[in-house]
Design an enzyme around this catalytic site. Structure first.
Site, PDB file in Angstrom:
ATOM      1  N   ASN A   1       8.200  -4.364  -6.097  1.00 11.21           N
ATOM      2  CA  ASN A   1       7.326  -5.483  -6.517  1.00 11.21           C
ATOM      3  C   ASN A   1       7.534  -6.762  -5.715  1.00 11.21           C
ATOM      4  O   ASN A   1       8.622  -7.335  -5.719  1.00 11.21           O
ATOM      5  CB  ASN A   1       7.567  -5.810  -7.997  1.00 11.21           C
TER       6      ASN A   1
ATOM      7  N   ARG B   1      13.256  -0.601 -13.034  1.00 12.54           N
ATOM      8  CA  ARG B   1      13.058  -0.490 -11.584  1.00 12.54           C
ATOM      9  C   ARG B   1      13.977  -1.484 -10.861  1.00 12.54           C
ATOM     10  O   ARG B   1      13.931  -2.685 -11.132  1.00 12.54           O
ATOM     11  CB  ARG B   1      11.609  -0.773 -11.221  1.00 12.54           C
TER      12      ARG B   1
ATOM     13  N   TYR C   1      -2.499   6.547  -7.421  1.00 14.36           N
ATOM     14  CA  TYR C   1      -1.730   5.679  -6.524  1.00 14.36           C
ATOM     15  C   TYR C   1      -0.416   6.356  -6.131  1.00 14.36           C
ATOM     16  O   TYR C   1      -0.126   6.535  -4.948  1.00 14.36           O
ATOM     17  CB  TYR C   1      -1.461   4.361  -7.240  1.00 14.36           C
TER      18      TYR C   1
ATOM     19  N   VAL D   1       3.178 -11.224 -12.064  1.00  9.89           N
ATOM     20  CA  VAL D   1       3.544 -12.602 -11.687  1.00  9.89           C
ATOM     21  C   VAL D   1       2.302 -13.493 -11.656  1.00  9.89           C
ATOM     22  O   VAL D   1       2.285 -14.576 -12.261  1.00  9.89           O
ATOM     23  CB  VAL D   1       4.308 -12.647 -10.342  1.00  9.89           C
TER      24      VAL D   1
ATOM     25  N   ASP E   1       3.920   3.464 -17.784  1.00 18.97           N
ATOM     26  CA  ASP E   1       4.505   2.242 -17.211  1.00 18.97           C
ATOM     27  C   ASP E   1       6.018   2.461 -17.021  1.00 18.97           C
ATOM     28  O   ASP E   1       6.725   2.749 -17.984  1.00 18.97           O
ATOM     29  CB  ASP E   1       4.264   1.090 -18.194  1.00 18.97           C
TER      30      ASP E   1
ATOM     31  N   GLN F   1      10.947  -3.766 -20.510  1.00 16.42           N
ATOM     32  CA  GLN F   1      10.910  -3.042 -19.232  1.00 16.42           C
ATOM     33  C   GLN F   1      11.316  -4.005 -18.118  1.00 16.42           C
ATOM     34  O   GLN F   1      11.103  -5.216 -18.237  1.00 16.42           O
ATOM     35  CB  GLN F   1       9.516  -2.433 -18.972  1.00 16.42           C
TER      36      GLN F   1
ATOM     37  N   GLY G   1       8.259  -5.943 -23.657  1.00 16.91           N
ATOM     38  CA  GLY G   1       8.777  -6.851 -22.626  1.00 16.91           C
ATOM     39  C   GLY G   1      10.190  -6.516 -22.183  1.00 16.91           C
ATOM     40  O   GLY G   1      10.802  -7.236 -21.400  1.00 16.91           O
TER      41      GLY G   1
ATOM     42  N   ARG H   1      -1.591  -8.277 -11.464  1.00 18.10           N
ATOM     43  CA  ARG H   1      -0.161  -7.961 -11.527  1.00 18.10           C
ATOM     44  C   ARG H   1       0.564  -9.050 -12.314  1.00 18.10           C
ATOM     45  O   ARG H   1       0.037 -10.135 -12.539  1.00 18.10           O
ATOM     46  CB  ARG H   1       0.412  -7.802 -10.114  1.00 18.10           C
TER      47      ARG H   1
ATOM     48  N   GLY I   1      -0.927   9.657  -4.270  1.00 16.76           N
ATOM     49  CA  GLY I   1      -1.539   9.344  -2.972  1.00 16.76           C
ATOM     50  C   GLY I   1      -0.486   8.846  -1.997  1.00 16.76           C
ATOM     51  O   GLY I   1      -0.411   9.285  -0.840  1.00 16.76           O
TER      52      GLY I   1
HETATM   53  P1  NAD Z   1      -3.716  -5.957  -1.861  1.00 13.80           P
HETATM   54  O1  NAD Z   1      -4.549  -5.206  -2.818  1.00 13.80           O
HETATM   55  O2  NAD Z   1      -3.694  -7.440  -1.947  1.00 13.80           O
HETATM   56  O3  NAD Z   1      -4.091  -5.571  -0.351  1.00 13.80           O
HETATM   57  C1  NAD Z   1      -4.564  -4.310   0.030  1.00 13.80           C
HETATM   58  C2  NAD Z   1      -5.611  -4.506   1.111  1.00 13.80           C
HETATM   59  O4  NAD Z   1      -6.091  -3.211   1.528  1.00 13.80           O
HETATM   60  C3  NAD Z   1      -6.851  -5.273   0.623  1.00 13.80           C
HETATM   61  O5  NAD Z   1      -7.228  -6.248   1.560  1.00 13.80           O
HETATM   62  C4  NAD Z   1      -7.919  -4.189   0.483  1.00 13.80           C
HETATM   63  O6  NAD Z   1      -9.234  -4.702   0.633  1.00 13.80           O
HETATM   64  C5  NAD Z   1      -7.522  -3.228   1.592  1.00 13.80           C
HETATM   65  N1  NAD Z   1      -7.998  -1.852   1.382  1.00 13.80           N
HETATM   66  C6  NAD Z   1      -7.894  -1.098   0.249  1.00 13.80           C
HETATM   67  N2  NAD Z   1      -8.436   0.116   0.452  1.00 13.80           N
HETATM   68  C7  NAD Z   1      -8.898   0.135   1.732  1.00 13.80           C
HETATM   69  C8  NAD Z   1      -9.594   1.090   2.524  1.00 13.80           C
HETATM   70  N3  NAD Z   1      -9.909   2.301   2.034  1.00 13.80           N
HETATM   71  N4  NAD Z   1      -9.925   0.756   3.790  1.00 13.80           N
HETATM   72  C9  NAD Z   1      -9.636  -0.463   4.300  1.00 13.80           C
HETATM   73  N5  NAD Z   1      -8.994  -1.418   3.593  1.00 13.80           N
HETATM   74  C10 NAD Z   1      -8.621  -1.114   2.319  1.00 13.80           C
HETATM   75  O7  NAD Z   1      -2.230  -5.373  -2.014  1.00 13.80           O
HETATM   76  P2  NAD Z   1      -0.852  -5.888  -1.400  1.00 13.80           P
HETATM   77  O8  NAD Z   1       0.007  -6.346  -2.493  1.00 13.80           O
HETATM   78  O9  NAD Z   1      -1.103  -6.771  -0.251  1.00 13.80           O
HETATM   79  O10 NAD Z   1      -0.242  -4.510  -0.897  1.00 13.80           O
HETATM   80  C11 NAD Z   1      -0.349  -4.105   0.459  1.00 13.80           C
HETATM   81  C12 NAD Z   1       0.231  -2.708   0.624  1.00 13.80           C
HETATM   82  O11 NAD Z   1       1.597  -2.700   0.226  1.00 13.80           O
HETATM   83  C13 NAD Z   1      -0.484  -1.648  -0.220  1.00 13.80           C
HETATM   84  O12 NAD Z   1      -0.597  -0.462   0.541  1.00 13.80           O
HETATM   85  C14 NAD Z   1       0.446  -1.424  -1.379  1.00 13.80           C
HETATM   86  O13 NAD Z   1       0.363  -0.120  -1.886  1.00 13.80           O
HETATM   87  C15 NAD Z   1       1.812  -1.701  -0.752  1.00 13.80           C
HETATM   88  N6  NAD Z   1       2.760  -2.177  -1.785  1.00 13.80           N
HETATM   89  C16 NAD Z   1       2.683  -3.452  -2.245  1.00 13.80           C
HETATM   90  C17 NAD Z   1       3.549  -3.867  -3.240  1.00 13.80           C
HETATM   91  C18 NAD Z   1       3.525  -5.275  -3.787  1.00 13.80           C
HETATM   92  O14 NAD Z   1       4.271  -5.564  -4.720  1.00 13.80           O
HETATM   93  N7  NAD Z   1       2.753  -6.194  -3.262  1.00 13.80           N
HETATM   94  C19 NAD Z   1       4.494  -2.970  -3.772  1.00 13.80           C
HETATM   95  C20 NAD Z   1       4.519  -1.672  -3.273  1.00 13.80           C
HETATM   96  C21 NAD Z   1       3.659  -1.285  -2.260  1.00 13.80           C
HETATM   97  N1  UDP Z   2       2.770  -6.607 -17.261  1.00 13.51           N
HETATM   98  C1  UDP Z   2       2.758  -7.444 -18.357  1.00 13.51           C
HETATM   99  N2  UDP Z   2       1.753  -8.367 -18.456  1.00 13.51           N
HETATM  100  C2  UDP Z   2       0.764  -8.494 -17.522  1.00 13.51           C
HETATM  101  C3  UDP Z   2       0.795  -7.637 -16.399  1.00 13.51           C
HETATM  102  C4  UDP Z   2       1.802  -6.699 -16.300  1.00 13.51           C
HETATM  103  O1  UDP Z   2       3.625  -7.368 -19.228  1.00 13.51           O
HETATM  104  O2  UDP Z   2      -0.106  -9.361 -17.691  1.00 13.51           O
HETATM  105  C5  UDP Z   2       3.888  -5.642 -17.129  1.00 13.51           C
HETATM  106  C6  UDP Z   2       3.483  -4.217 -16.779  1.00 13.51           C
HETATM  107  O3  UDP Z   2       3.211  -3.475 -17.941  1.00 13.51           O
HETATM  108  C7  UDP Z   2       4.729  -3.727 -16.055  1.00 13.51           C
HETATM  109  C8  UDP Z   2       5.265  -4.979 -15.354  1.00 13.51           C
HETATM  110  O4  UDP Z   2       4.691  -6.089 -16.042  1.00 13.51           O
HETATM  111  O5  UDP Z   2       5.679  -3.283 -16.965  1.00 13.51           O
HETATM  112  C9  UDP Z   2       4.888  -5.056 -13.878  1.00 13.51           C
HETATM  113  O6  UDP Z   2       3.487  -4.864 -13.790  1.00 13.51           O
HETATM  114  P1  UDP Z   2       2.688  -4.986 -12.428  1.00 13.51           P
HETATM  115  O7  UDP Z   2       1.281  -4.574 -12.731  1.00 13.51           O
HETATM  116  O8  UDP Z   2       2.914  -6.313 -11.824  1.00 13.51           O
HETATM  117  O9  UDP Z   2       3.386  -3.948 -11.444  1.00 13.51           O
HETATM  118  P2  UDP Z   2       3.866  -2.431 -11.590  1.00 13.51           P
HETATM  119  O10 UDP Z   2       3.703  -1.953 -12.996  1.00 13.51           O
HETATM  120  O11 UDP Z   2       2.992  -1.695 -10.657  1.00 13.51           O
HETATM  121  O12 UDP Z   2       5.285  -2.489 -11.212  1.00 13.51           O
END
Ligand code: NAD
Ligand code: UDP
Length: 319
Positions: free
Chosen positions: A171, A274, A142, A185, A270, A206, A204, A183, A145
């Site tokens: 987040n 942040r 991720y 929340v 992890d 972090q 907890g 995730r 990428g």
């Molecule tokens: P999500 O997983 O709910 O949505 C991602 C969507 O992309 C899904 O509908 C999935 O089916 C589609 N998708 C995945 N791979 C695909 C592919 N190869 N071709 C076509 N569709 C594809 O995630 P989200 O929380 O809505 O996040 C949306 C974007 O924002 C993502 O790119 C994510 O990396 C970025 N982002 C989100 C957060 C967050 O906290 N929500 C934080 C940082 C970055």
């Molecule tokens: N986390 C947790 N319990 C859960 C899911 C996640 O304690 O059931 C923690 C996880 O280890 C991280 C933080 O919560 O430290 C945020 O996790 P999340 O997967 O939401 O996002 P990211 O790690 O990608 O910021």
């Protein structure tokens, strides 16, 4: 076009764009998105859905003013399920969309992430920090990428004049997340409402900074509509910082749940801390989040409470 429009952020973005009178094409392979989101969006006559994996070149779609690339699973369990495909989504998928944008003269926005900073050695994180990502760990598919996608965006910008925008999203949570998204929340709220154990990974201590979905969508649209010279990368997030333990306590208090807290191992790599520095978004977009964690959690708890009740009612009716 909203690539990833059937997902959590993408479906909120589609609604906002459609309500503003735009025509929207959603391109999604439904990997982590949902058919319910697509069904909900179909009530708008100006909405079109194309089931397609962006790793494959896109069919001819017609004139596009703006392309939002949100396609990529965002939850750690979802993006680690098929890591090679996650990497292909960010790299080949971004390449396909950049070529489409360049050919059409469209603006294109990449949903990048705070994960480009990895487990940061700088706190709070500002855009000039180059990050601390483990390139061979389980999160790398991720993180790397998304980093490579940023590279592609700026190479297209420099060499082909493509109109790029890059948002580093921190987040984000809110109504519309999947119950089984994985995730923090959604996990904690659903566990509290069901009276199941609350899972905290590690001790907890972090921290994360949680942004409410409506604020994030405002930021993404503002960035897309900003002057051409504003390319980013630009942090979008809420600087309010909480430990995961504080989040769990707040969820327990607000749901009135009797759930117990259980501690599970901390996932590899992890990030420990942040918090976004959002001065750039403030200056360039006049953007800052306005929703307090308590207010956003109240809406999120109400949403999950409704969906869990509807599900229960449906299974009772089926019996
Ligand atoms: P999500 O997983 O709910 O949505 C991602 C969507 O992309 C899904 O509908 C999935 O089916 C589609 N998708 C995945 N791979 C695909 C592919 N190869 N071709 C076509 N569709 C594809 O995630 P989200 O929380 O809505 O996040 C949306 C974007 O924002 C993502 O790119 C994510 O990396 C970025 N982002 C989100 C957060 C967050 O906290 N929500 C934080 C940082 C970055
Ligand atoms: N986390 C947790 N319990 C859960 C899911 C996640 O304690 O059931 C923690 C996880 O280890 C991280 C933080 O919560 O430290 C945020 O996790 P999340 O997967 O939401 O996002 P990211 O790690 O990608 O910021």
């Amino acid at each position: 076009m909203v690539a990833g429009g059937a997902g959590f952020l993408g479906s909120h973005l589609c609604v906002r764009l459609l309500e503003a009178g735009n025509r929207v094409v959603c391109v999604d392979n439904l990997q982590s998105g949902s058919v319910e989101n697509v069904r909900m969006l179909r009530r708008f006559s100006r909405f079109t859905f194309l089931e397609h994996d962006i790793v494959e070149p896109l069919p001819v779609i017609g004139r596009l003013d703006a392309i939002y690339n949100l396609a990529c699973p965002a939850s750690p369990p979802a993006y680690q399920e098929n890591p090679v495909h996650t990497l292909q989504t960010s790299v080949n998928g971004s390449l396909n969309l950049l070529e489409l944008a360049t050919k059409n003269g469209s603006r294109i926005l990449q949903a990048s992430t705070s994960e480009v900073y990895g487990d940061p050695a700088q706190h709070p994180q500002c855009e000039t920090y180059n990050g601390n990502v483990n390139p061979i760990g389980p999160r790398a598919c991720y993180d790397e990428g998304k980093r490579c996608a940023e590279t592609l965006f700026f190479d297209f910008h420099r060499t082909k004049g493509t109109k790029v925008k890059v948002a580093r999203i921190f987040n984000t949570y809110g109504p519309g997340m999947r119950r089984d998204d994985g995730r923090v929340v959604s996990n904690l709220v659903v566990q509290a409402l069901r009276g199941e154990d609350i899972t905290i990974y590690g001790n907890g201590e972090q921290t994360r900074s949680f942004c409410y979905v409506d604020d994030m969508i405002d930021g993404l649209i503002k960035l897309m509509n900003s002057p051409r010279a504003v390319t980013g990368p630009i942090n979008l997030g809420n600087p309010g910082e909480f430990t995961i333990r504080e989040l769990a306590d707040l969820v327990l208090q607000m749901t009135g749940s009797k759930s117990k807290i259980t501690y599970l191992p901390l996932p590899v790599d992890d990030p420990q801390l942040r918090r976004p520095d959002i001065s750039m978004a403030n200056q360039a977009l006049a953007w800052q989040p306005t929703t307090e964690l308590k207010t956003g959690l109240k809406n999120t708890i109400a949403y999950f409470s409704d969906t869990l009740t509807e599900r229960k009612a449906a299974s009772v009716a089926a019996v």
